[in-house]
Design a protein around this motif. Structure first.
Motif, short mmCIF file in Angstrom:
data_model
loop_
_atom_site.label_atom_id
_atom_site.label_comp_id
_atom_site.label_asym_id
_atom_site.label_seq_id
_atom_site.Cartn_x
_atom_site.Cartn_y
_atom_site.Cartn_z
N MET A 108 60.98 25.35 30.92
CA MET A 108 60.33 26.46 30.27
C MET A 108 60.26 27.64 31.23
O MET A 108 59.85 27.49 32.37
N ALA A 109 60.56 28.77 30.72
CA ALA A 109 60.53 29.98 31.54
C ALA A 109 59.15 30.64 31.42
O ALA A 109 58.54 30.63 30.36
N MET A 110 58.70 31.18 32.54
CA MET A 110 57.41 31.86 32.55
C MET A 110 57.63 33.29 32.05
O MET A 110 58.57 33.95 32.45
N SER A 111 56.75 33.73 31.19
CA SER A 111 56.89 35.09 30.68
C SER A 111 56.54 36.10 31.76
O SER A 111 55.85 35.80 32.74
N VAL A 112 57.02 37.32 31.59
CA VAL A 112 56.77 38.38 32.56
C VAL A 112 55.28 38.69 32.64
O VAL A 112 54.73 38.90 33.72
N ALA A 113 54.58 38.68 31.51
CA ALA A 113 53.15 38.97 31.49
C ALA A 113 52.38 37.93 32.29
O ALA A 113 51.45 38.26 33.05
N THR A 114 52.74 36.67 32.14
CA THR A 114 52.08 35.60 32.88
C THR A 114 52.32 35.75 34.38
O THR A 114 51.41 35.56 35.18
N ALA A 115 53.53 36.08 34.76
CA ALA A 115 53.87 36.26 36.17
C ALA A 115 53.07 37.43 36.76
O ALA A 115 52.56 37.33 37.88
N VAL A 116 52.95 38.52 36.01
CA VAL A 116 52.20 39.68 36.49
C VAL A 116 50.72 39.31 36.67
O VAL A 116 50.10 39.67 37.68
N VAL A 117 50.16 38.58 35.73
CA VAL A 117 48.75 38.17 35.82
C VAL A 117 48.55 37.26 37.03
O VAL A 117 47.57 37.42 37.78
N LEU A 118 49.46 36.33 37.27
CA LEU A 118 49.33 35.44 38.42
C LEU A 118 49.45 36.20 39.74
O LEU A 118 48.72 35.92 40.70
N ILE A 119 50.33 37.17 39.79
CA ILE A 119 50.48 37.98 41.00
C ILE A 119 49.21 38.80 41.24
O ILE A 119 48.70 38.87 42.37
N LEU A 120 48.65 39.40 40.19
CA LEU A 120 47.41 40.17 40.33
C LEU A 120 46.25 39.28 40.77
O LEU A 120 45.44 39.68 41.61
N LEU A 121 46.16 38.07 40.21
CA LEU A 121 45.10 37.14 40.62
C LEU A 121 45.27 36.74 42.08
O LEU A 121 44.28 36.61 42.82
N GLY A 122 46.49 36.53 42.50
CA GLY A 122 46.75 36.19 43.90
C GLY A 122 46.33 37.30 44.84
O GLY A 122 45.68 37.05 45.86
N TRP A 123 46.68 38.54 44.50
CA TRP A 123 46.29 39.69 45.31
C TRP A 123 44.76 39.85 45.32
O TRP A 123 44.18 40.18 46.35
N ALA A 124 44.11 39.60 44.19
CA ALA A 124 42.65 39.71 44.13
C ALA A 124 42.00 38.66 45.03
O ALA A 124 41.01 38.94 45.72
N CYS A 125 42.55 37.46 45.05
CA CYS A 125 42.00 36.40 45.92
C CYS A 125 42.19 36.76 47.39
O CYS A 125 41.27 36.57 48.19
N VAL A 126 43.35 37.28 47.74
CA VAL A 126 43.60 37.68 49.13
C VAL A 126 42.65 38.81 49.53
O VAL A 126 42.06 38.80 50.61
N ALA A 127 42.47 39.80 48.64
CA ALA A 127 41.57 40.92 48.93
C ALA A 127 40.13 40.43 49.08
O ALA A 127 39.39 40.91 49.95
N ALA A 128 39.71 39.47 48.26
CA ALA A 128 38.36 38.93 48.35
C ALA A 128 38.15 38.19 49.67
O ALA A 128 37.10 38.33 50.31
N MET A 129 39.15 37.44 50.11
CA MET A 129 39.03 36.72 51.38
C MET A 129 38.97 37.71 52.55
O MET A 129 38.16 37.54 53.46
N ILE A 130 39.81 38.72 52.54
CA ILE A 130 39.81 39.72 53.61
C ILE A 130 38.47 40.46 53.63
O ILE A 130 37.89 40.69 54.69
N GLY A 131 37.96 40.82 52.45
CA GLY A 131 36.67 41.50 52.38
C GLY A 131 35.54 40.64 52.88
O GLY A 131 34.63 41.13 53.56
N THR A 132 35.58 39.36 52.58
CA THR A 132 34.53 38.44 53.04
C THR A 132 34.55 38.32 54.56
O THR A 132 33.50 38.38 55.21
N VAL A 133 35.73 38.16 55.13
CA VAL A 133 35.84 38.06 56.59
C VAL A 133 35.36 39.35 57.24
O VAL A 133 34.62 39.32 58.23
#
Length: 65
Positions: free
Chosen positions: A1-26
């Protein structure tokens, strides 16, 4: 099954949000002094009001002195 473009964009945005949250916490922990809380000076001496100087259990077991 192929991942849709919208799903990939959402996962990338969630990943960046998690990284930003970790950097902000530190950054916040380092800026805050790594958990060292300054002592608050006490203006008045501390009292316990009308509480007894011995635990209630010892008063009840051994009687009042």
């Amino acid at each position: 099954m192929a991942m849709s473009v919208a799903t990939a964009v959402v996962l990338i945005l969630l990943g960046w949000a998690c990284v930003a949250a970790m950097i902000g916490t530190v950054a916040l922990v380092i800026r805050d002094g790594r958990g060292q809380i300054p002592l608050e000076p006490s203006d008045e001496s501390w009292t316990a009001g009308n509480l007894p100087s011995r635990p209630y259990a010892t008063i009840r077991l051994h009687g009042r002195r």
